[in-house]
Design a protein around this motif. Structure first.
Motif, short mmCIF file in Angstrom:
data_model
loop_
_atom_site.label_atom_id
_atom_site.label_comp_id
_atom_site.label_asym_id
_atom_site.label_seq_id
_atom_site.Cartn_x
_atom_site.Cartn_y
_atom_site.Cartn_z
N SER A 119 -5.95 8.51 1.57
CA SER A 119 -5.96 7.07 1.52
C SER A 119 -7.38 6.79 2.16
O SER A 119 -8.00 7.46 3.15
CB SER A 119 -4.92 6.66 2.34
OG SER A 119 -5.16 5.11 2.74
N ALA A 167 -4.47 10.64 5.47
CA ALA A 167 -4.34 9.03 5.55
C ALA A 167 -5.38 8.54 6.45
O ALA A 167 -5.65 7.48 6.66
CB ALA A 167 -3.10 8.25 5.39
N TYR A 168 -6.12 9.83 7.23
CA TYR A 168 -6.74 8.99 8.41
C TYR A 168 -7.87 10.11 8.70
O TYR A 168 -8.26 10.12 9.63
CB TYR A 168 -5.73 9.14 9.72
CG TYR A 168 -4.38 8.17 9.71
CD1 TYR A 168 -4.70 7.03 10.20
CD2 TYR A 168 -3.39 8.62 9.21
CE1 TYR A 168 -3.49 6.04 10.11
CE2 TYR A 168 -2.11 7.83 9.28
CZ TYR A 168 -2.50 6.74 9.52
OH TYR A 168 -1.23 5.80 9.36
N LYS A 198 -7.44 2.99 6.04
CA LYS A 198 -7.75 2.95 7.62
C LYS A 198 -9.39 3.44 7.96
O LYS A 198 -9.93 2.67 8.78
CB LYS A 198 -6.82 4.12 8.34
CG LYS A 198 -5.47 4.36 7.84
CD LYS A 198 -4.62 3.27 8.46
CE LYS A 198 -3.27 3.20 7.27
NZ LYS A 198 -2.03 2.58 7.83
N ARG A 221 -6.49 -1.11 -1.94
CA ARG A 221 -5.50 0.10 -2.37
C ARG A 221 -6.23 1.10 -2.95
O ARG A 221 -6.17 1.37 -4.33
CB ARG A 221 -4.41 -0.66 -3.21
CG ARG A 221 -3.70 -1.80 -2.98
CD ARG A 221 -3.02 -1.78 -1.67
NE ARG A 221 -1.91 -0.48 -1.50
CZ ARG A 221 -1.80 0.07 -0.47
NH1 ARG A 221 -2.78 0.21 0.44
NH2 ARG A 221 -0.76 1.04 -0.58
N SER A 230 -4.07 3.63 -3.36
CA SER A 230 -4.27 3.85 -2.05
C SER A 230 -3.40 5.31 -1.79
O SER A 230 -2.98 6.08 -2.96
CB SER A 230 -3.95 2.77 -1.00
OG SER A 230 -4.57 3.03 0.10
N GLY A 231 -3.17 5.55 -0.53
CA GLY A 231 -2.34 6.72 -0.27
C GLY A 231 -1.00 6.84 -0.84
O GLY A 231 -0.42 7.72 -1.12
N THR A 232 -0.35 5.62 -0.72
CA THR A 232 1.15 5.49 -1.39
C THR A 232 1.37 5.91 -2.59
O THR A 232 2.10 6.51 -3.07
CB THR A 232 1.67 4.11 -0.88
OG1 THR A 232 1.64 3.66 0.29
CG2 THR A 232 3.11 4.03 -1.34
N TRP A 254 6.45 9.67 8.31
CA TRP A 254 6.28 8.23 7.89
C TRP A 254 7.39 7.79 6.83
O TRP A 254 7.61 8.61 6.14
CB TRP A 254 4.76 8.28 7.10
CG TRP A 254 4.43 7.02 6.54
CD1 TRP A 254 4.25 5.86 7.11
CD2 TRP A 254 4.18 6.55 5.00
NE1 TRP A 254 3.82 4.77 6.36
CE2 TRP A 254 3.72 5.18 5.23
CE3 TRP A 254 3.92 7.27 4.16
CZ2 TRP A 254 3.17 4.61 4.13
CZ3 TRP A 254 3.48 6.82 2.82
CH2 TRP A 254 3.09 5.26 2.83
N ASP A 278 -0.93 15.06 3.04
CA ASP A 278 -1.13 13.56 3.20
C ASP A 278 -2.20 13.55 3.96
O ASP A 278 -1.85 13.72 5.22
CB ASP A 278 0.17 13.00 3.63
CG ASP A 278 0.11 11.44 3.56
OD1 ASP A 278 -0.86 10.94 3.22
OD2 ASP A 278 1.13 10.73 3.92
N ASN A 309 1.71 10.56 11.54
CA ASN A 309 2.66 9.14 11.81
C ASN A 309 3.98 9.53 11.53
O ASN A 309 4.26 10.05 10.47
CB ASN A 309 2.00 8.17 10.62
CG ASN A 309 2.55 6.94 10.58
OD1 ASN A 309 3.49 6.75 11.76
ND2 ASN A 309 2.33 6.04 9.66
C1 LIG Z 1 1.06 9.29 6.76
C2 LIG Z 1 0.67 8.01 5.97
N1 LIG Z 1 0.58 8.21 4.57
C3 LIG Z 1 0.15 7.51 3.77
C4 LIG Z 1 0.04 6.05 4.15
C5 LIG Z 1 -0.29 5.31 2.99
O1 LIG Z 1 -1.04 4.21 3.19
P1 LIG Z 1 -1.83 3.42 2.16
O2 LIG Z 1 -0.80 3.34 0.93
O3 LIG Z 1 -1.99 2.07 2.76
O4 LIG Z 1 -2.97 4.15 1.86
C6 LIG Z 1 0.16 5.80 5.61
C7 LIG Z 1 0.11 4.49 5.90
O5 LIG Z 1 0.31 4.10 6.90
C8 LIG Z 1 0.57 6.76 6.54
O6 LIG Z 1 0.70 6.46 7.78
#
Ligand SMILES: Cc1ncc(COP(=O)(O)O)c(C=O)c1O
Length: 415
Positions: free
Chosen positions: A261, A230-231, A264, A272, A119-121, A147, A228, A200
């Motif tokens: 990511s 993510a959206y 969402k 993930r 996922s994004g993390t 974030w 980043d 975020n």
């Molecule tokens: C700004 C930002 N980056 C990355 C993520 C990573 O999310 P995930 O690991 O669930 O894809 C989030 C999730 O809230 C986010 O808000």
């Protein structure tokens, strides 16, 4: 190990004290909100802390496009072999195309490496580990605020991290001058992390004109830009509009890093599924970068899980499913936008004369309301409304049924 240490480790007293120096860590503030919400027995309670989309009945939403893709995958009777270290190739290509566009020359000329991530993390973590290894000592600049995980990810990967001005509390908008000044003041060649859209936690995004200036300043300073993302699609409802900044920087010649990511926009939170890409000067350079990403990923998690990658790639490789996904991501974005408008409408209707225009000016799942920690505490104790003490609300927790109650509660604590 010396003989005396051997003796020390074999004694049972030492064994029983092995972890005695480990202190209990603090709880994640967002989890704390959910814990308090779960304990509350009021039927009017509202949780505005969750970072996941909810439909108008406050339920998680499984996209129809995802259900159809899952059916196809099931019917194809796929095996469960390992993916390569870099993940599922068709997914990696689809992810890059979604972000950069159909006819992006870096993709066509293979001047890009994309690896599937947790996922994004996971994308951010792979990026940070890569910087820690190949840009040692270079500072990463993140927006203030950002974030919560950004700072920790960089710090854990031994990447020095500082922040640049971003939010202006006086108008709940962007401190554009401060942002530009700080990016200009950062040492040349720094890493600048930018939220591609739906920032975020603030919901505040630069305008197109402001993005152009940010790109120009980063170029002048030869900064490395890490997006980043993510959206995508989730902010405006249009994946292309949400990709504006990313595509602009690429057109302007930045060899960006990109963290994606699919949590969402595809509602695949727990699967993930994400991606990390690096743009390169040539196909050969891209191959070199990829070889090092593989060396870095292998001891971390060997190779990524396949399920989410299969779902996303079967949607994006099929015209009909892509169309369905587009209409569903728009539906989610539109519901969020509607709730913002509704909240402001009811605040006014119940007599609030404050300027709440930032609620509709901000975009994406989150909104920085400007509520003080004391007002947040009153919302919880008097109205059963739960959010983090920085005043951030997740618009996804608002529905057509609770929005008026919420507006009344916010008005009560802000008048
Ligand atoms: C700004 C930002 N980056 C990355 C993520 C990573 O999310 P995930 O690991 O669930 O894809 C989030 C999730 O809230 C986010 O808000």
């Amino acid at each position: 190990m010396t003989r005396s240490m051997n003796r020390l480790y074999s004694t049972s007293t030492v064994g029983s004290k092995r972890w005695s120096h480990v202190q209990k860590g603090p709880e994640d503030p967002i989890l704390g909100v959910t814990v308090a919400f779960n304990k509350d027995t009021s039927p009017s309670k509202i949780n505005l802390g969750v970072g996941a989309y909810r439909d108008d009945n406050n339920k998680p939403y499984v996209l129809e496009a995802v259900k159809k893709a899952e059916k196809k995958i099931f019917e194809a009777n796929v095996d469960h072999e390992y993916a390569p270290i870099v993940g599922v190739a068709s997914f990696n290509n689809a992810a890059a195309v979604l972000a950069l566009g159909e006819d992006n020359s870096y993709i066509k000329e293979k001047k890009i490496t994309t690896v599937q991530t947790i996922s994004g993390t996971g994308a951010l973590r792979v990026a940070a580990e890569f910087f820690g290894r190949f840009l040692p000592g270079v500072t990463a600049y993140v927006p203030n605020p950002t974030w919560g995980n950004h700072n920790v990810i960089f710090a854990d990967s031994k990447v020095p991290v500082k922040s640049y001005s971003y939010y202006n509390p006086s108008n709940c908008g962007l401190n554009f001058e401060g942002m530009i000044k700080d990016i200009q003041a950062a040492p040349a060649g720094s890493i600048i992390l930018l939220h591609a859209c739906a920032h975020n936690p603030t919901g505040v995004d630069p305008t197109h004109e402001q993005w152009k200036k940010i790109s120009q300043v980063c170029k002048e300073k030869e900064h490395f830009v890490l997006f980043d993302f993510a959206y995508q699609g989730f902010a405006s409802g249009s994946p292309e509009e949400d990709a504006y900044a990313v595509r602009l920087f690429v057109e302007d010649g930045h060899l960006i890093g990109l963290c994606q990511s699919f949590a969402k926009n595809f509602g695949l939170y727990g699967e993930r599924i994400g991606a990390f890409s690096l743009l390169a000067n040539s196909a050969e350079e891209a191959a070199v970068l990829e070889s090092q990403l593989k060396i870095l990923i292998r001891p971390m998690y060997s190779n990524p899980p396949v399920y989410g990658a299969r779902v996303v790639s079967s949607i994006l490789s099929n015209k009909e499913l892509t169309q369905q996904w587009r209409s569903e991501v728009k539906l989610m974005a539109d519901r969020i936008i509607d709730m913002r408008t509704s909240l402001v409408k009811y605040l006014k209707q119940h007599g609030s004369t404050k300027d709440w225009s930032h609620i509709t000016n901000q975009i994406g799942m989150f909104c920085f309301t400007g509520l003080t920690p004391e007002q947040v505490d009153r919302l919880a104790s008097e109205f059963h409304v739960y959010l983090t003490r920085n005043g951030r609300i997740s618009i996804a927790g608002i529905t057509s049924k609770n929005v008026e109650y919420l507006a009344k509660a916010i008005h009560s604590v802000t008048k």
